[in-house]
Design a protein around this motif. Structure first.
Motif, PDB file in Angstrom:
ATOM      1  N   THR A 178       1.087  -1.090  -0.078  1.00  0.00           N
ATOM      2  CA  THR A 178       0.051  -0.249   0.411  1.00  0.00           C
ATOM      3  C   THR A 178       0.798   1.306  -0.170  1.00  0.00           C
ATOM      4  N   GLY A 179       0.143   2.393  -1.054  1.00  0.00           N
ATOM      5  CA  GLY A 179       0.682   3.382  -1.045  1.00  0.00           C
ATOM      6  C   GLY A 179       2.509   3.382  -1.790  1.00  0.00           C
ATOM      7  N   GLY A 180       2.448   2.555  -2.888  1.00  0.00           N
ATOM      8  CA  GLY A 180       3.781   2.141  -3.612  1.00  0.00           C
ATOM      9  C   GLY A 180       4.867   1.640  -3.448  1.00  0.00           C
ATOM     10  N   ASP A 181       4.480   1.092  -1.951  1.00  0.00           N
ATOM     11  CA  ASP A 181       5.738   0.974  -1.262  1.00  0.00           C
ATOM     12  C   ASP A 181       6.064  -0.454  -2.291  1.00  0.00           C
ATOM     13  N   THR A 182       7.351  -0.125  -3.124  1.00  0.00           N
ATOM     14  CA  THR A 182       7.691  -2.396  -3.735  1.00  0.00           C
ATOM     15  C   THR A 182       8.746  -3.136  -3.220  1.00  0.00           C
ATOM     16  N   VAL A 183       7.901  -4.027  -3.170  1.00  0.00           N
ATOM     17  CA  VAL A 183       8.869  -4.872  -2.419  1.00  0.00           C
ATOM     18  C   VAL A 183       9.726  -6.192  -3.070  1.00  0.00           C
ATOM     19  N   ARG A 184      10.355  -6.377  -3.486  1.00  0.00           N
ATOM     20  CA  ARG A 184      11.246  -7.263  -3.925  1.00  0.00           C
ATOM     21  C   ARG A 184      11.698  -8.532  -3.370  1.00  0.00           C
ATOM     22  N   ALA A 185      11.668  -9.434  -3.749  1.00  0.00           N
ATOM     23  CA  ALA A 185      12.356 -10.611  -3.238  1.00  0.00           C
ATOM     24  C   ALA A 185      13.126 -11.751  -3.790  1.00  0.00           C
ATOM     25  N   PRO A 186      13.404 -11.664  -4.266  1.00  0.00           N
ATOM     26  CA  PRO A 186      14.465 -12.694  -5.415  1.00  0.00           C
ATOM     27  C   PRO A 186      13.923 -14.272  -4.574  1.00  0.00           C
ATOM     28  N   ALA A 187      14.281 -15.278  -6.178  1.00  0.00           N
ATOM     29  CA  ALA A 187      14.163 -16.575  -5.179  1.00  0.00           C
ATOM     30  C   ALA A 187      14.568 -16.339  -4.118  1.00  0.00           C
ATOM     31  N   ARG A 188      14.459 -17.523  -3.239  1.00  0.00           N
ATOM     32  CA  ARG A 188      15.035 -18.051  -1.614  1.00  0.00           C
ATOM     33  C   ARG A 188      17.253 -18.301  -2.165  1.00  0.00           C
ATOM     34  N   GLY A 189      18.046 -18.092  -1.376  1.00  0.00           N
ATOM     35  CA  GLY A 189      19.246 -18.063  -2.060  1.00  0.00           C
ATOM     36  C   GLY A 189      19.733 -16.739  -2.794  1.00  0.00           C
ATOM     37  N   ALA A 190      19.171 -16.567  -3.203  1.00  0.00           N
ATOM     38  CA  ALA A 190      19.377 -14.784  -4.031  1.00  0.00           C
ATOM     39  C   ALA A 190      19.186 -14.297  -3.450  1.00  0.00           C
ATOM     40  N   GLY A 191      19.419 -13.130  -2.885  1.00  0.00           N
ATOM     41  CA  GLY A 191      19.866 -11.548  -2.123  1.00  0.00           C
ATOM     42  C   GLY A 191      18.125 -11.652  -2.555  1.00  0.00           C
ATOM     43  N   ARG A 192      17.705 -10.634  -1.186  1.00  0.00           N
ATOM     44  CA  ARG A 192      16.272 -10.421  -0.293  1.00  0.00           C
ATOM     45  C   ARG A 192      16.211  -8.932  -0.276  1.00  0.00           C
ATOM     46  N   TRP A 193      15.905  -7.753  -1.442  1.00  0.00           N
ATOM     47  CA  TRP A 193      15.429  -6.740  -0.935  1.00  0.00           C
ATOM     48  C   TRP A 193      14.065  -6.403  -1.040  1.00  0.00           C
ATOM     49  N   ILE A 194      13.770  -5.063   0.016  1.00  0.00           N
ATOM     50  CA  ILE A 194      12.853  -4.786  -0.112  1.00  0.00           C
ATOM     51  C   ILE A 194      13.303  -2.812  -0.378  1.00  0.00           C
ATOM     52  N   GLU A 195      12.321  -2.925  -1.737  1.00  0.00           N
ATOM     53  CA  GLU A 195      12.649  -1.572  -2.340  1.00  0.00           C
ATOM     54  C   GLU A 195      11.959  -0.305  -1.913  1.00  0.00           C
ATOM     55  N   ARG A 196      11.190  -0.061  -1.342  1.00  0.00           N
ATOM     56  CA  ARG A 196      10.985   1.410  -0.142  1.00  0.00           C
ATOM     57  C   ARG A 196      10.513   0.323   0.842  1.00  0.00           C
ATOM     58  N   TRP A 197      10.105   2.258   2.179  1.00  0.00           N
ATOM     59  CA  TRP A 197       9.622   1.332   3.087  1.00  0.00           C
ATOM     60  C   TRP A 197       9.711   2.470   3.830  1.00  0.00           C
ATOM     61  N   ASP A 198       8.744   2.551   4.326  1.00  0.00           N
ATOM     62  CA  ASP A 198       7.952   3.679   4.861  1.00  0.00           C
ATOM     63  C   ASP A 198       7.813   3.041   6.671  1.00  0.00           C
ATOM     64  N   PRO A 199       7.755   2.906   7.394  1.00  0.00           N
ATOM     65  CA  PRO A 199       7.174   2.172   9.072  1.00  0.00           C
ATOM     66  C   PRO A 199       6.222   2.921   9.718  1.00  0.00           C
ATOM     67  N   GLU A 200       6.381   4.419   9.024  1.00  0.00           N
ATOM     68  CA  GLU A 200       5.610   5.608   9.844  1.00  0.00           C
ATOM     69  C   GLU A 200       4.226   5.828   9.124  1.00  0.00           C
TER      70      GLU A 200
END
Length: 466
Positions: A8-30
């Motif tokens: 929600t809010g355009g926060d894109t989560v990119r999670a590569p397949a298990r074994g590769a790097g896992r990255w969250i592109e945007r993060w807004d906990p507030e």
């Protein structure tokens, strides 16, 4: 293959397949919507595995507080030499906390957690190789220094988790993360007690036989289930700004008093019992774990109380009570009363644990308040606070850990010169008095003089609510 989802809010989560790097592109906990729908679940998962890896890091860091209990007369090392042996990992761990803080932004929180957890195999393996009578003291010092690697894990773990949580949840989250890590101290001490009680003091390698596979498991779990936050970037300007801010160094002093006490006492307690009260290795090991365990479990409570009542108020109360407990210890030391001594020392662990949580909670609160004082609002204020508090945490954690070094060196000098730990405790009493005065003068005095903390919150960082 890369899996992509949009929060929600355009926060894109990119999670590569298990074994590769896992990255969250945007993060807004507030963002409350993002936090409730996705952020809280992700943050909790990362917190859980961060606690596990930091827990094992603390166990390795405090390993030599247990190993010295196995080192009988056949090792040829006196009490002063043993106190210095347990002080060396404290120094190394404190120094490593600074680069470990910046490693999270450079490599990613998940990636660095995996690497730093796997790196614990080095000090654990070296200890397993070196622990035998006839090994030179120089080799023991070098191997003990390697255990300091575990002390660096705290800084990277706290910096990483600080980025995952909104301001109003940081006290609890950081307290839980640190408390779960701190429990590694009594756990390794309990394991040492179990080994001494069942196999005898001639088998210290059994302790390492437990931790070596645990390290591998922790690194694998972090690789599988943790995430990197793409928005977290190294900001040398933030580090310089944090280093120039006087509050970074004021809170560092307070953290010397709280965390420095916790880790210093944890490392030294067994040796103090052996040296001052003539306890056997088994007797000492059976008593040393209780205080660190209680202090570790109560660290999240300190953070929770700080969230509710203000970190400065809880920190001041902790220091005043620690001064009183130190007075009890000095009295018991002079009377050679083991029961009273244990009661006072256990109280010191409990209070330092509470103070650890409340002091660390103050860090994001101070820099958030400073952002408000600059006229920033909303996400701009939150981003400014996160930027500086993340940088300050590494410095504060490093300086605070040096307090543990000071405690062990004070004990070493005290037993060398007076044959008792009483002079060291007198110096600790003076430290707690100083920390109490600084906490009141900087963070509470002006608030009390001008009215409620709520009224002052936008205007200054010297607040009872930080």
């Amino acid at each position: 293959m890369t899996a992509t989802g949009t929060a929600t809010g355009g926060d894109t989560v990119r999670a590569p397949a298990r074994g590769a790097g896992r990255w969250i592109e945007r993060w807004d906990p507030e963002d409350e919507t993002f936090w409730k729908e996705r952020g809280e679940r992700i943050a909790r998962r990362n917190l859980a595995f961060s606690v596990l890896c930091e827990h094992i890091g603390f166990s390795v860091w405090s390993l030599w507080s247990v190993m010295v209990l196995f080192m009988g007369p056949e090792y040829g090392i006196d009490a002063a030499g043993k106190f210095f042996l347990v002080a060396v990992p404290t120094l190394v761990g404190a120094v490593l906390r600074v680069p470990y803080t910046f490693a999270v932004a450079r490599f990613g929180g998940r990636n660095w957690t995996v690497f730093s957890a796997a790196l614990l195999l080095v000090p654990a393996g070296a200890a397993a190789f070196a622990l035998r009578p006839g090994t030179s003291y120089t080799v023991f010092l070098l191997v003990a220094a390697l255990a300091g690697i575990g002390g660096g894990n705290f800084a990277s773990s706290m910096t990483n988790i600080n980025s995952f949580y909104p301001l109003h949840r940081k006290g609890w989250a950081l307290g839980l993360n640190a408390g779960g890590g701190n429990v590694g101290v009594p756990v390794v001490q309990l394991l040492g007690l179990l080994v001494i009680a069942t196999a005898g003091a001639a088998h210290p390698r059994l302790v390492l036989a437990v931790y070596l596979p645990l390290i591998v498991v922790a690194a694998l779990l972090a690789a599988l289930f943790m995430d990197n936050l793409r928005p977290v970037r190294n900001d040398t300007g933030a580090a310089k700004d944090a280093a120039r801010d006087p509050h970074t160094w004021i809170v560092s002093l307070l953290y010397i008093g709280t965390f420095g006490s916790f880790i210093g006492y944890s490392f030294a307690f067994g040796l103090v019992l052996q040296t001052q009260f003539a306890r056997t290795p088994l007797q000492a090991a059976s008593l040393t774990f209780v205080g660190p365990l209680l202090g570790s479990l109560l660290r999240p409570v300190g953070g929770l109380l700080a969230d509710r009542y203000g970190g400065a108020r809880i920190t001041l109360a902790a220091f005043v009570a620690m001064a009183a407990a130190t007075g009890v210890v000095i009295f018991a030391s002079g009377r050679h009363s083991l029961g009273v001594f244990l009661a006072g020392f256990t109280a010191l662990f409990v209070l330092s644990g509470l103070g650890n949580g409340s002091t660390y909670k103050m860090i994001p609160g101070i820099f958030q308040a400073k952002a408000l004082a600059k006229g920033l609002t909303g996400e701009a204020a939150a981003a400014h606070g996160r930027r500086l508090s993340g940088a300050a945490m590494g410095l504060i954690g490093a300086v605070g850990a040096l307090g543990g070094l000071g405690i062990n060196l004070a004990f070493r000098q005290s037993f060398q010169s007076a044959g008792t730990g009483t002079p060291a405790f007198v110096s600790f009493l003076g430290c707690y008095a100083l920390c109490s005065a600084v906490t009141w003068a900087v963070y509470l005095r002006r608030t009390a003089a001008t009215g409620s903390a709520r009224e002052r919150e936008p205007a200054a960082p010297a607040l009872a609510k930080v």
